[in-house]
Scaffold this motif. Structure first.
Motif, PDB file in Angstrom:
ATOM      1  N   LEU A 131      -3.147  83.406 -61.151  1.00 52.93           N
ATOM      2  CA  LEU A 131      -2.175  82.436 -61.660  1.00 52.93           C
ATOM      3  C   LEU A 131      -2.094  81.198 -60.768  1.00 52.93           C
ATOM      4  N   ALA A 132      -2.314  81.359 -59.465  1.00 54.26           N
ATOM      5  CA  ALA A 132      -2.370  80.182 -58.589  1.00 54.26           C
ATOM      6  C   ALA A 132      -3.506  79.261 -59.020  1.00 54.26           C
ATOM      7  N   ASN A 133      -4.622  79.839 -59.465  1.00 53.63           N
ATOM      8  CA  ASN A 133      -5.728  79.025 -59.980  1.00 53.63           C
ATOM      9  C   ASN A 133      -5.365  78.338 -61.285  1.00 53.63           C
ATOM     10  N   ASP A 134      -4.579  79.014 -62.138  1.00 57.39           N
ATOM     11  CA  ASP A 134      -4.125  78.395 -63.381  1.00 57.39           C
ATOM     12  C   ASP A 134      -3.187  77.216 -63.092  1.00 57.39           C
ATOM     13  N   ALA A 137      -5.345  74.389 -62.073  1.00 51.65           N
ATOM     14  CA  ALA A 137      -6.045  73.799 -63.210  1.00 51.65           C
ATOM     15  C   ALA A 137      -5.142  72.841 -63.968  1.00 51.65           C
ATOM     16  N   ALA A 138      -3.859  73.188 -64.108  1.00 55.36           N
ATOM     17  CA  ALA A 138      -2.925  72.295 -64.793  1.00 55.36           C
ATOM     18  C   ALA A 138      -2.721  71.010 -64.005  1.00 55.36           C
ATOM     19  N   TYR A 139      -2.591  71.129 -62.698  1.00 55.71           N
ATOM     20  CA  TYR A 139      -2.400  69.944 -61.861  1.00 55.71           C
ATOM     21  C   TYR A 139      -3.635  69.041 -61.896  1.00 55.71           C
ATOM     22  N   VAL A 140      -4.810  69.643 -61.773  1.00 61.40           N
ATOM     23  CA  VAL A 140      -6.054  68.871 -61.782  1.00 61.40           C
ATOM     24  C   VAL A 140      -6.300  68.246 -63.151  1.00 61.40           C
ATOM     25  N   GLU A 159       3.789  79.167 -68.611  1.00 64.43           N
ATOM     26  CA  GLU A 159       4.634  80.312 -68.947  1.00 64.43           C
ATOM     27  C   GLU A 159       3.916  81.248 -69.919  1.00 64.43           C
ATOM     28  N   ALA A 160       3.282  80.668 -70.942  1.00 63.63           N
ATOM     29  CA  ALA A 160       2.559  81.489 -71.912  1.00 63.63           C
ATOM     30  C   ALA A 160       1.391  82.218 -71.259  1.00 63.63           C
ATOM     31  N   ILE A 161       0.669  81.525 -70.383  1.00 64.46           N
ATOM     32  CA  ILE A 161      -0.473  82.148 -69.700  1.00 64.46           C
ATOM     33  C   ILE A 161       0.001  83.257 -68.766  1.00 64.46           C
TER      34      ILE A 161
END
Length: 306
Positions: A131-134, A137-140, A159-161
């Motif tokens: 989840l830290a990688n997710d 990914a959102a920030y990038v 939240e959904a992920i």
């Protein structure tokens, strides 16, 4: 006679009519059975799990290195006690043993619930890493994002992920019913519908998110980014000789690594593969495979301005 009294006179007959309907249509009641999983309890467990995965962001203020061990330990203990009961009920129902709960059956399902709850909780450190990688990914992937905190606080896609990854872990352990309760709750909260059976790689980002649908047998690689309204669905439902839908087949597409899928694109079919490093444009309807590094768009529409 006032309206309240008029209705109360009719109440016994209305009640009797409803109860008679329970006997006629047995598929929509759960009477004389062992208890089902409790939806409110499962949502409460999800909220506690969120607190473990993202400590300090949700309910408890002033967490620090001095009190975090006690706080998390108490949460895990509480989750275990609640989750094992819900899992036991789910297995009882899934095994169709819920008509008659003998003491031996109850003991067997309680023991199974304990084992599965423990196995699930041991997966939390690895889920936090994923989840830290997710979050990254959102920030990038979003130039409007100012910080990781903004992603965790504000993004419905995360939240959904998060709920999906928790539900998928339970799904992989063979726990029935509860994973679907989790992801459908997330669907109601975010507008994003991810089946817990889907297989989704790391660094996954859903931007905006409303209307996204990801089917049960989807396979999604790493560093995939999708926008609102995207459907990764089934092209058709194969049926057996009796006309019943065949379940458990590969019905949904495969999306390889580093793919971007723009708003309202629809990709259908279990044999459909989107090759790595491809871009699928907005409003595309795709029912066949495309090679790696493809760009798929529809022709520019002719606009009429009056």
């Amino acid at each position: 006679m006032n309206l309240d009294q008029n209705f109360k006179i009719k109440l016994p007959e209305l009640t009797s009519e409803l109860v008679r309907s329970y006997m006629k249509v047995r598929s929509t009641h759960h009477l004389d059975h062992c208890p089902l999983p409790n939806k409110e309890e499962i949502v409460g467990i999800l909220n506690d799990l969120m607190e473990i995965l993202y400590p300090g962001y949700r309910h408890r203020d002033r967490l620090d290195t001095n009190n975090i061990v006690f706080y998390v330990g108490d949460l895990i203990d509480r989750i275990f006690e609640r989750l094992k009961t819900q899992i036991s009920r789910a297995f009882c129902h899934g095994n169709r043993s819920n008509v008659e709960c003998t003491p031996q059956k109850k003991f067997d399902f309680d023991k199974l619930g304990q084992n599965k709850a423990g196995d699930f909780l041991e997966k939390l450190p690895e889920l936090r890493r994923i989840l830290a990688n997710d979050v990254e990914a959102a920030y990038v992937g979003d130039p409007a994002c100012r910080s990781f905190d903004e992603v965790i606080f504000c993004y419905p896609g995360l939240e959904a992920i998060t709920v999906y990854r928790l539900a998928h872990a339970l799904h992989e352990l063979g726990v029935p019913l509860i994973p679907r309760i989790m992801t459908e709750w997330a669907h109601s909260q975010t507008g994003i519908d991810i089946h817990p059976g889907a297989k989704i790689g790391e660094h996954f980002f859903i931007d905006h998110g409303t209307g996204v649908v990801i089917g049960e047998t989807c396979e999604i690689g790493h560093w995939v980014k999708i926008y609102q309204g995207v459907t990764l669905g089934a092209l058709s439902f194969p049926k057996d000789e009796n006309g019943e839908i065949v379940r458990g087949t590969k019905r949904h597409p495969t999306i390889q690594d580093n793919v971007v899928i723009y708003a309202n694109a629809t990709i259908l079919g279990g044999q459909t593969v989107v090759g790595h490093d491809s871009v699928i444009g907005s409003n595309v309807w795709l029912v066949y495979s495309v090679a790696p590094k493809s760009t798929v768009t529809i022709e520019k529409p002719n606009l009429v301005v009056r």
